[in-house]
Write a protein that holds these residues in place. Structure first.
Motif, PDB file in Angstrom:
ATOM      1  N   CYS A 129      38.851 -34.280 -28.692  1.00  8.84           N
ATOM      2  CA  CYS A 129      38.003 -35.330 -29.238  1.00  8.84           C
ATOM      3  C   CYS A 129      36.692 -34.708 -29.716  1.00  8.84           C
ATOM      4  O   CYS A 129      36.292 -33.649 -29.248  1.00  8.84           O
ATOM      5  CB  CYS A 129      37.766 -36.399 -28.187  1.00  8.84           C
ATOM      6  N   HIS A 146      37.848 -39.909 -31.944  1.00  5.15           N
ATOM      7  CA  HIS A 146      39.049 -39.566 -31.192  1.00  5.15           C
ATOM      8  C   HIS A 146      39.899 -38.582 -31.974  1.00  5.15           C
ATOM      9  O   HIS A 146      39.898 -38.566 -33.196  1.00  5.15           O
ATOM     10  CB  HIS A 146      39.899 -40.815 -30.917  1.00  5.15           C
ATOM     11  N   THR A 149      39.308 -40.511 -23.772  1.00 12.94           N
ATOM     12  CA  THR A 149      39.255 -39.246 -24.504  1.00 12.94           C
ATOM     13  C   THR A 149      40.258 -38.294 -23.870  1.00 12.94           C
ATOM     14  O   THR A 149      40.637 -38.451 -22.705  1.00 12.94           O
ATOM     15  CB  THR A 149      37.853 -38.617 -24.461  1.00 12.94           C
TER      16      THR A 149
END
Length: 117
Positions: free
Chosen positions: A2, A22, A32
């Motif tokens: 991420c 993301h 995440t």
């Protein structure tokens, strides 16, 4: 993987910033994946807190050295103060050396992980 902002200080140190995006591995909302990638690097003009602490200790050491020189020029009447200041200088030098070594060790660790990846 991420994506996060990366703040880079003037002293070459850095810290992770806010979450930005993301990656494709994470499909759950609000979660995440745990791996951090740089979204953008934001340069900062100030130094990191570690460098500020090192500079503060260097200023204290310099003041103690100036005091010792002044007291010795005045005839060395303040022997106890001179000895205490010398002990303080030795302690400050040890602390400064340890802090710089810790910072260098951190950079060496980061460099090794970058090469391994």
């Amino acid at each position: 993987m991420c994506y996060y902002d990366n703040y880079q200080y003037a002293c070459r140190d850095w810290k992770w910033g806010n979450f930005r995006m993301h990656c494709q591995k994470e499909y759950r909302t609000g979660e995440t994946c745990g791996m951090k990638m740089i979204f953008q690097t934001v340069p900062l003009n100030e130094k990191c807190t570690q460098c500020e602490k090192i500079e503060k200790k260097k200023r204290r050491r310099q003041k103690a050295l100036d005091d010792i020189a002044r007291w010795e020029r005045d005839g060395g009447k303040l022997q106890a103060s001179i000895e205490k200041a010398r002990d303080d200088v030795r302690a400050l030098e040890a602390e400064i050396t340890a802090m710089i070594a810790e910072k260098d060790r951190r950079y060496a660790t980061i460099g090794n992980t970058r090469r391994a990846a």
